[in-house]
Design an enzyme around this catalytic site. Structure first.
Site, PDB file in Angstrom:
ATOM      1  N   ASN A   1       0.836  -1.205   0.000  1.00 62.72           N
ATOM      2  CA  ASN A   1       0.000   0.000   0.000  1.00 62.72           C
ATOM      3  C   ASN A   1       0.871   1.255   0.000  1.00 62.72           C
ATOM      4  O   ASN A   1       1.925   1.302   0.650  1.00 62.72           O
ATOM      5  CB  ASN A   1      -0.995   0.001   1.167  1.00 62.72           C
ATOM      6  CG  ASN A   1      -0.383  -0.212   2.523  1.00 62.72           C
ATOM      7  OD1 ASN A   1       0.633  -0.872   2.663  1.00 62.72           O
ATOM      8  ND2 ASN A   1      -1.004   0.353   3.545  1.00 62.72           N
TER       9      ASN A   1
ATOM     10  N   GLU B   1       0.402   5.270   0.620  1.00 62.33           N
ATOM     11  CA  GLU B   1      -0.520   6.311   1.096  1.00 62.33           C
ATOM     12  C   GLU B   1      -0.077   7.693   0.615  1.00 62.33           C
ATOM     13  O   GLU B   1       1.004   7.853   0.031  1.00 62.33           O
ATOM     14  CB  GLU B   1      -0.592   6.239   2.631  1.00 62.33           C
ATOM     15  CG  GLU B   1      -1.156   4.897   3.075  1.00 62.33           C
ATOM     16  CD  GLU B   1      -1.432   4.802   4.564  1.00 62.33           C
ATOM     17  OE1 GLU B   1      -0.961   5.659   5.335  1.00 62.33           O
ATOM     18  OE2 GLU B   1      -2.143   3.844   4.953  1.00 62.33           O
TER      19      GLU B   1
ATOM     20  N   CYS C   1      -4.291   0.649  -2.445  1.00 64.17           N
ATOM     21  CA  CYS C   1      -4.115  -0.595  -1.687  1.00 64.17           C
ATOM     22  C   CYS C   1      -3.041  -1.485  -2.311  1.00 64.17           C
ATOM     23  O   CYS C   1      -2.799  -1.439  -3.523  1.00 64.17           O
ATOM     24  CB  CYS C   1      -5.415  -1.392  -1.666  1.00 64.17           C
ATOM     25  SG  CYS C   1      -6.774  -0.602  -0.802  1.00 64.17           S
TER      26      CYS C   1
ATOM     27  N   GLU D   1      -3.147  -4.617  -2.979  1.00 59.50           N
ATOM     28  CA  GLU D   1      -3.661  -5.545  -4.000  1.00 59.50           C
ATOM     29  C   GLU D   1      -3.648  -4.907  -5.385  1.00 59.50           C
ATOM     30  O   GLU D   1      -3.258  -5.527  -6.380  1.00 59.50           O
ATOM     31  CB  GLU D   1      -5.103  -5.963  -3.681  1.00 59.50           C
ATOM     32  CG  GLU D   1      -5.259  -6.735  -2.397  1.00 59.50           C
ATOM     33  CD  GLU D   1      -5.546  -5.846  -1.191  1.00 59.50           C
ATOM     34  OE1 GLU D   1      -4.934  -4.763  -1.070  1.00 59.50           O
ATOM     35  OE2 GLU D   1      -6.369  -6.243  -0.362  1.00 59.50           O
TER      36      GLU D   1
ATOM     37  N   CYS E   1     -10.511  -4.832  -0.135  1.00 58.81           N
ATOM     38  CA  CYS E   1     -11.660  -3.914  -0.064  1.00 58.81           C
ATOM     39  C   CYS E   1     -12.517  -4.093  -1.319  1.00 58.81           C
ATOM     40  O   CYS E   1     -12.111  -4.764  -2.286  1.00 58.81           O
ATOM     41  CB  CYS E   1     -11.187  -2.473   0.079  1.00 58.81           C
ATOM     42  SG  CYS E   1     -10.510  -1.781  -1.448  1.00 58.81           S
TER      43      CYS E   1
ATOM     44  N   CYS F   1     -10.844  -3.135  -4.635  1.00 59.56           N
ATOM     45  CA  CYS F   1      -9.831  -4.121  -5.062  1.00 59.56           C
ATOM     46  C   CYS F   1     -10.500  -5.391  -5.579  1.00 59.56           C
ATOM     47  O   CYS F   1     -10.026  -5.987  -6.550  1.00 59.56           O
ATOM     48  CB  CYS F   1      -8.872  -4.442  -3.922  1.00 59.56           C
ATOM     49  SG  CYS F   1      -7.707  -3.095  -3.608  1.00 59.56           S
TER      50      CYS F   1
HETATM   51  N1  THU Z   1      -5.294  -1.409   2.597  1.00 61.18           N
HETATM   52  C1  THU Z   1      -4.735  -2.265   1.682  1.00 61.18           C
HETATM   53  O1  THU Z   1      -3.644  -2.030   1.186  1.00 61.18           O
HETATM   54  N2  THU Z   1      -5.424  -3.380   1.373  1.00 61.18           N
HETATM   55  C2  THU Z   1      -6.602  -3.772   1.931  1.00 61.18           C
HETATM   56  O2  THU Z   1      -7.101  -4.828   1.621  1.00 61.18           O
HETATM   57  C3  THU Z   1      -7.256  -2.897   2.900  1.00 61.18           C
HETATM   58  C4  THU Z   1      -6.591  -1.610   3.185  1.00 61.18           C
HETATM   59  C5  THU Z   1      -4.521  -0.254   3.010  1.00 61.18           C
HETATM   60  C6  THU Z   1      -5.008   1.087   2.539  1.00 61.18           C
HETATM   61  C7  THU Z   1      -4.441   2.008   3.605  1.00 61.18           C
HETATM   62  O3  THU Z   1      -3.105   2.345   3.255  1.00 61.18           O
HETATM   63  C8  THU Z   1      -4.404   1.159   4.862  1.00 61.18           C
HETATM   64  O4  THU Z   1      -4.527  -0.176   4.427  1.00 61.18           O
HETATM   65  C9  THU Z   1      -5.498   1.475   5.864  1.00 61.18           C
HETATM   66  O5  THU Z   1      -6.728   1.483   5.258  1.00 61.18           O
END
Ligand code: THU
Length: 135
Positions: free
Chosen positions: A45, A47, A56, A58, A87, A90
């Site tokens: 991920n 940000e 994300c 994925e 999510c 994704c």
């Molecule tokens: N996140 C993912 O990378 N994958 C998921 O399946 C759920 C959430 C990340 C996004 C964000 O950087 C952090 O988790 C918190 O939401």
């Protein structure tokens, strides 16, 4: 899926998780996808100070695979210090490049627990632009 391949996907996802850029949530996620030709691609991920721009793990893994020419994905692994099912956004991206029987392997690296689901269990009615059964 063979246990050896599952282990390879999970360890690749764990390596990617180490590169997570998640200063805002503090929640690091790693992902790895298995392409139909056996190649594995990873993502983590990423940000952003403008929170909504976060992507994300994925989707990073899938876009990485697609950028290298992969069009069919057989399985995707996701790891985090907690249970992190993909999510909704994704899941729809996963559906673009898999069939409904693709394995989604989720590992909580804090507990060591692994959960495996089929895409159709998590997203039974993925959006399709054209439905083959419908004119
Ligand atoms: N996140 C993912 O990378 N994958 C998921 O399946 C759920 C959430 C990340 C996004 C964000 O950087 C952090 O988790 C918190 O939401």
């Amino acid at each position: 899926m063979k246990e050896q391949m599952q282990k390879k996907l999970l360890s690749s996802a764990e390596m990617a998780m180490k590169n997570s850029y998640s200063p805002y949530s503090g929640f690091a996620v790693g992902s790895a996808v298995l392409c139909e030709d056996g190649k594995v691609f990873c993502g983590t991920n990423v940000e952003n100070a403008s929170y909504g721009l976060t992507i994300c793990a994925e989707r990073v893994a899938i876009f990485n695979a697609v950028s290298s020419g992969c069009r069919r994905i057989d399985a995707i692994a996701v790891v985090a210090k907690g249970v992190a099912f993909p999510c909704g956004a994704c899941l729809q991206v996963i559906a673009e490049f898999t069939d409904e029987n693709a394995d989604i392997i989720v590992k909580n690296i804090s507990s060591g627990k692994i959960i495996i689901k089929k895409l159709k269990e998590l997203l039974p009615e993925a959006f399709k632009l054209k439905d083959k059964n419908e004119e």
